[in-house]
Design a protein around this motif. Structure first.
Motif, PDB file in Angstrom:
ATOM      1  N   UNK A   1       0.833  -1.211   0.000  1.00  0.00           N
ATOM      2  CA  UNK A   1       0.000   0.000   0.000  1.00  0.00           C
ATOM      3  C   UNK A   1       0.867   1.260   0.000  1.00  0.00           C
ATOM      4  N   UNK A   2       1.898   1.245   0.829  1.00  0.00           N
ATOM      5  CA  UNK A   2       2.735   2.428   0.976  1.00  0.00           C
ATOM      6  C   UNK A   2       3.458   2.775  -0.321  1.00  0.00           C
ATOM      7  N   UNK A   3       3.937   1.763  -1.028  1.00  0.00           N
ATOM      8  CA  UNK A   3       4.744   2.025  -2.214  1.00  0.00           C
ATOM      9  C   UNK A   3       3.956   1.932  -3.516  1.00  0.00           C
ATOM     10  N   UNK A   4       2.647   1.770  -3.459  1.00  0.00           N
ATOM     11  CA  UNK A   4       1.803   1.689  -4.651  1.00  0.00           C
ATOM     12  C   UNK A   4       2.309   0.610  -5.603  1.00  0.00           C
ATOM     13  N   UNK A   5       2.355  -0.619  -5.124  1.00  0.00           N
ATOM     14  CA  UNK A   5       2.747  -1.771  -5.936  1.00  0.00           C
ATOM     15  C   UNK A   5       1.470  -2.467  -6.394  1.00  0.00           C
ATOM     16  N   UNK A   6       1.423  -2.821  -7.669  1.00  0.00           N
ATOM     17  CA  UNK A   6       0.187  -3.365  -8.229  1.00  0.00           C
ATOM     18  C   UNK A   6       0.058  -4.886  -8.044  1.00  0.00           C
ATOM     19  N   UNK A   7       1.206  -5.592  -7.983  1.00  0.00           N
ATOM     20  CA  UNK A   7       1.129  -7.054  -7.843  1.00  0.00           C
ATOM     21  C   UNK A   7       2.512  -7.559  -7.451  1.00  0.00           C
ATOM     22  N   UNK A   8       2.576  -8.738  -6.880  1.00  0.00           N
ATOM     23  CA  UNK A   8       3.876  -9.360  -6.650  1.00  0.00           C
ATOM     24  C   UNK A   8       3.739 -10.865  -6.823  1.00  0.00           C
ATOM     25  N   UNK A   9       4.797 -11.435  -7.375  1.00  0.00           N
ATOM     26  CA  UNK A   9       4.831 -12.874  -7.651  1.00  0.00           C
ATOM     27  C   UNK A   9       6.226 -13.400  -7.324  1.00  0.00           C
ATOM     28  N   UNK A  10       6.277 -14.661  -6.988  1.00  0.00           N
ATOM     29  CA  UNK A  10       7.586 -15.291  -6.886  1.00  0.00           C
ATOM     30  C   UNK A  10       8.040 -15.670  -8.284  1.00  0.00           C
ATOM     31  N   UNK A  11       9.328 -15.633  -8.497  1.00  0.00           N
ATOM     32  CA  UNK A  11       9.843 -15.913  -9.834  1.00  0.00           C
ATOM     33  C   UNK A  11       9.495 -17.338 -10.275  1.00  0.00           C
ATOM     34  N   UNK A  12       9.403 -18.254  -9.316  1.00  0.00           N
ATOM     35  CA  UNK A  12       9.125 -19.634  -9.681  1.00  0.00           C
ATOM     36  C   UNK A  12       7.707 -19.836 -10.179  1.00  0.00           C
ATOM     37  N   UNK A  13       6.778 -19.021  -9.705  1.00  0.00           N
ATOM     38  CA  UNK A  13       5.386 -19.230 -10.118  1.00  0.00           C
ATOM     39  C   UNK A  13       5.034 -18.498 -11.410  1.00  0.00           C
ATOM     40  N   UNK A  14       5.940 -17.668 -11.916  1.00  0.00           N
ATOM     41  CA  UNK A  14       5.640 -16.932 -13.138  1.00  0.00           C
ATOM     42  C   UNK A  14       5.963 -17.805 -14.355  1.00  0.00           C
ATOM     43  N   UNK A  15       5.169 -18.839 -14.571  1.00  0.00           N
ATOM     44  CA  UNK A  15       5.263 -19.626 -15.787  1.00  0.00           C
ATOM     45  C   UNK A  15       4.775 -18.791 -16.948  1.00  0.00           C
ATOM     46  N   UNK A  16       4.922 -19.325 -18.150  1.00  0.00           N
ATOM     47  CA  UNK A  16       4.529 -18.561 -19.345  1.00  0.00           C
ATOM     48  C   UNK A  16       3.060 -18.172 -19.275  1.00  0.00           C
ATOM     49  N   UNK A  17       2.203 -19.079 -18.880  1.00  0.00           N
ATOM     50  CA  UNK A  17       0.771 -18.779 -18.814  1.00  0.00           C
ATOM     51  C   UNK A  17       0.440 -17.771 -17.738  1.00  0.00           C
ATOM     52  N   UNK A  18       1.038 -17.981 -16.551  1.00  0.00           N
ATOM     53  CA  UNK A  18       0.745 -17.048 -15.467  1.00  0.00           C
ATOM     54  C   UNK A  18       1.344 -15.664 -15.737  1.00  0.00           C
ATOM     55  N   UNK A  19       2.525 -15.630 -16.360  1.00  0.00           N
ATOM     56  CA  UNK A  19       3.132 -14.357 -16.709  1.00  0.00           C
ATOM     57  C   UNK A  19       2.262 -13.613 -17.718  1.00  0.00           C
ATOM     58  N   UNK A  20       1.748 -14.359 -18.691  1.00  0.00           N
ATOM     59  CA  UNK A  20       0.864 -13.739 -19.690  1.00  0.00           C
ATOM     60  C   UNK A  20      -0.386 -13.171 -19.022  1.00  0.00           C
ATOM     61  N   UNK A  21      -0.995 -13.940 -18.105  1.00  0.00           N
ATOM     62  CA  UNK A  21      -2.212 -13.478 -17.435  1.00  0.00           C
ATOM     63  C   UNK A  21      -1.935 -12.248 -16.576  1.00  0.00           C
ATOM     64  N   UNK A  22      -0.785 -12.265 -15.879  1.00  0.00           N
ATOM     65  CA  UNK A  22      -0.438 -11.140 -15.011  1.00  0.00           C
ATOM     66  C   UNK A  22      -0.201  -9.874 -15.837  1.00  0.00           C
ATOM     67  N   UNK A  23       0.551 -10.010 -16.935  1.00  0.00           N
ATOM     68  CA  UNK A  23       0.826  -8.852 -17.785  1.00  0.00           C
ATOM     69  C   UNK A  23      -0.444  -8.340 -18.452  1.00  0.00           C
ATOM     70  N   UNK A  24      -1.332  -9.262 -18.853  1.00  0.00           N
ATOM     71  CA  UNK A  24      -2.581  -8.825 -19.493  1.00  0.00           C
ATOM     72  C   UNK A  24      -3.395  -7.954 -18.555  1.00  0.00           C
ATOM     73  N   UNK A  25      -3.530  -8.368 -17.309  1.00  0.00           N
ATOM     74  CA  UNK A  25      -4.284  -7.575 -16.336  1.00  0.00           C
ATOM     75  C   UNK A  25      -3.609  -6.233 -16.100  1.00  0.00           C
TER      76      UNK A  25
END
Length: 752
Positions: free
Chosen positions: A133-157
């Motif tokens: 909240x303090x730093x106005x961050x929109x999302x956070x993920x661990x590098x291991x969970x950012x598979x191609x599909x999840x990365x695509x979904x996260x970037x699309x949003x």
């Protein structure tokens, strides 16, 4: 906003049939989404690039930017614009380098729309909710969970969110420009300037240079002329040479076609490399603006343009209205000449541009114009004014500014070579022929040498000319007067006196004193004269001969006179209550008061409000100047006053308009000899005989005679010998307030 008020848009139809000779602009390619990867691990950069290779999000390709530290990442953001998403590692140079970079992005670079996705190496390194909240961050993920599909979904949003924020921001900026344009257009001087402003604002809204735009308006047509003829009213860049030409003279058929289509179909047209906006005006006074771009136009927000068109169309209507209002405000409706406001504006402009050197302002006032109107009628008077304006225009308009500033008053501004009595007077030597009647005119003139007076504004210069005109008119017909500092100082002094008199009246610094009037035979006190006095704020006394004329010229004397009458009657009631019931009260009435239609009503009301005072104990003193009101009217008023048992005295006899016929016409009860003749009684100087003649003259006309300003026993003896009835002056008593008068009366010896 009502949807009925919005201007419809149409996309340009694809050409039918064979391809046109001119090349058709290709469909513009949409710019890719820009993704910034900030991570100190080069493997992360490679794997992210591999995962996103060949993908499109929301119809656009992706462009990746790379930085290997927070410092490099901030440098990239300073140089590159329109970064949609940042994939940001938390731990780089330091444990909190990523969070510090977020703070710099939001608070330092002020990038509020860019979406930030934090990537962490280990789950335990993920930031707390309060940190997000303090730093106005929109999302956070661990590098291991950012598979191609999840990365695509996260970037699309994230990209969808960025796109919406950017559109909202663009709409806000566009609306701010529209509001600013509205304020700007309100002050525009005419339709052409307004249209040039539309070009500038439209180019700013579209992010283009203000070039290659043409505005066209429905051309005024005669009843038999075909509609659909348009004229260029504003142009910029390569089309500026087409100003005031028909749009058919434009050598680009595509521009002609789009402007014509927009104006005839009354709608805006969006092309691949151009935009034509339609603006609906009142009374079919529509106009359209064409903008051509060297590159394909970016995506156009139709709703924003609709708001722009509607708003600017309303502004155009206001410009037309302001043109009419400006014409009413600055043009004399009878003669079509500039009016007083236009003259003041012209003088202001000359003064602000330091162009008043050697310039002269002249006012010309036609003598006895009211009599001309009475004799020949107002229509003749209007035609005569028109003839004067025409002659002045024909002779001087190329060199001077000419205005009509009042009913029969003109003003001229120009170099002293042209604006001087020797040049202006001859213009009135020849008679003016109006309705086959030759009318020779006499005029008074006042002139102000503009470089001889300190310039404040045009209003003050015109005021100086008016001051000089009053002096000229006071001297008679055909007089000429130049304004001088001394003349201005005299006028300012009168103005200062008038303002001070108003304040004194409002704050009870005016008061009455009373001077006794005695019988020359018995010495008995017969009455008192009420005299007005003014004590200034500093305690000094202002002489009546200074402030009474100012009060008369300003009209304040009417209210002052009413107050004096009522106060004097009230004080007379107090004198009667103290045992001096036989005293009369003399009250001065100016010619201005006497000429008021409700003078008798004021007198009646004052008598009713003081029932302790019998009307026969009141005497009104009028000066010979009332003759200017008209002898018959004055005589009738005096008879009305006497019918109320109120006496009338003629004051200051021997000065002003004195004549035997005048004196014989007025039914006065008392005649007062002016003090100037009394001072000559015991001398051999000219005038001494006049005073001796007035006493028997007054008796012959059936009036009592009272001498003013008696100061010596010698004067009193001569007056007794002449048979004068009464006297007042320092020989008997000075004017004094009521309380002092009561004490003085009580000390007088009893008379038989």
């Amino acid at each position: 906003m009502s949807t009925d008020a919005l201007i419809p848009f149409v996309d340009e139809d694809p050409p039918a049939g064979p391809a046109p000779a001119t090349p058709v602009a290709p469909i513009p390619q949409r710019l890719p989404w820009r993704i910034l990867i900030v991570d100190d691990d080069r493997d992360v950069h490679e794997s992210t690039s591999y995962a996103l290779r060949g993908l499109e999000i929301v119809g656009r390709k992706l462009q990746l930017l790379h930085a290997y530290s927070s410092v490099e990442g901030l440098d990239v953001l300073r140089q590159e614009s329109d970064v949609a998403v940042i994939l940001l590692d938390v731990v780089m140079e330091t444990e909190h380098a990523g969070l510090a970079m977020v703070d710099s992005i939001r608070n330092g670079l002020k990038l509020q729309n860019t979406r930030i996705i934090l990537r962490t190496g280990q789950p335990g390194q993920a930031p707390e909710i309060e940190t997000i909240r303090q730093y106005d961050i929109n999302d956070y993920k661990t590098k291991s969970e950012l598979t191609r599909g999840k990365l695509y979904a996260t970037l699309t949003a994230a990209i969808r969110s960025y796109d919406q924020l950017r559109r909202l921001d663009a709409s806000r900026r566009g609306l701010e420009k529209i509001v600013a344009a509205s304020h700007h257009f309100i002050a525009e001087q005419g339709l052409q300037t307004f249209a040039e402003g539309v070009i500038t604002q439209m180019a700013s809204l579209m992010g283009l240079d203000p070039e290659g735009l043409v505005c066209a308006s429905v051309m005024p047509t005669s009843p038999g002329e075909a509609a659909g003829d348009y004229i260029v009213i504003a142009a910029a860049g390569p089309y500026s040479h087409l100003m005031q030409k028909r749009i058919t003279d434009i050598d680009n058929p595509d521009i002609v076609a789009q402007l014509t289509r927009s104006l005839t179909e009354r709608r805006s047209v969006v092309g691949h490399n151009s935009l034509t906006l339609f603006f609906a005006g009142r009374d079919q006074q529509d106009f359209a603006a064409f903008v051509a771009a060297s590159q394909p136009l970016r995506e156009v927000d139709h709703h924003l343009l609709e708001v722009f068109c509607t708003n600017i169309a309303l502004c155009a209507s206001n410009v037309t209205l302001f043109d009419r209002l400006r014409n009413v405000a600055f043009v004399d409706r009878l003669l079509g000449l500039p009016n007083r406001a236009a003259l003041i504006q012209h003088l202001d402009d000359l003064g602000h541009d330091d162009k008043l050197a050697d310039m002269v302002l002249a006012k010309i006032d036609v003598d006895q114009f009211a009599e001309t109107n009475d004799m020949f009628g107002h229509r003749y008077g209007d035609l005569l004014l028109g003839a004067i304006g025409q002659r002045l225009t024909e002779q001087l308009s190329e060199r001077c500014f000419i205005a009509r500033v009042a009913g029969n008053t003109f003003a001229i501004v120009g170099h002293h070579q042209w604006v001087n009595p020797e040049t202006l007077k001859p213009l009135f030597d020849e008679p003016f022929v109006v309705e086959e009647i030759d009318r020779r005119l006499s005029v008074c003139m006042s002139l102000v040498r503009c470089d001889e007076v300190p310039f404040l504004n045009g209003h003050e210069l015109l005021k100086d000319a008016s001051i000089a005109m009053k002096r000229a008119k006071a001297g008679g017909q055909g007089r000429i007067e130049y304004f001088t500092p001394a003349l201005g100082a005299d006028s300012k002094e009168r103005t200062r006196l008038l303002h001070g008199l108003h304040r004194a009246f409002d704050h009870d610094r005016l008061f009455l004193v009373y001077q006794p009037q005695v019988s020359l035979t018995t010495g008995e006190v017969l009455g008192v004269e009420a005299l007005l006095r003014w004590r200034a704020e500093d305690g000094t006394m202002v002489p009546p001969d200074r402030f009474i004329p100012v009060a008369e010229r300003s009209g304040l004397i009417v209210n002052l006179g009413t107050w004096v009458l009522r106060t004097a009657l009230y004080d007379l009631g107090r004198l009667h209550a103290q045992g001096f019931a036989r005293l009369r009260m003399a009250v001065n009435v100016s010619a201005v008061q006497f000429s008021q239609p409700d003078f008798l009503d004021i007198l009646d009301e004052a008598l009713r409000d003081n029932p302790r005072v019998a009307p026969e104990r009141l005497e009104l003193e009028i000066t010979e100047s009332v003759a200017m009101v008209g002898m018959e009217r004055v005589a009738a008023l005096m008879r009305e006053v006497q019918s109320r048992q109120v006496a009338v005295a003629i004051d200051d006899f021997g000065t002003g308009f004195s004549s035997l016929s005048y004196l014989d016409c007025l039914p006065a009860d008392r005649l007062k000899i002016d003090r100037a003749f009394i001072n000559l009684l015991d001398t051999e100087r000219p005038g001494a005989r006049i005073a001796r003649m007035i006493v028997p003259l007054g008796h012959q006309l059936g009036m009592k005679v009272l001498a003013e300003g008696v100061e010596t026993e010698s004067q009193a003896n001569i007056l007794r010998e002449l048979g004068c009835d009464e006297a007042q002056g320092y020989r008997y008593a000075r004017p004094m307030p009521l309380d002092e008068l009561l004490s003085w009366l009580q000390q007088q010896p009893p008379r038989p």
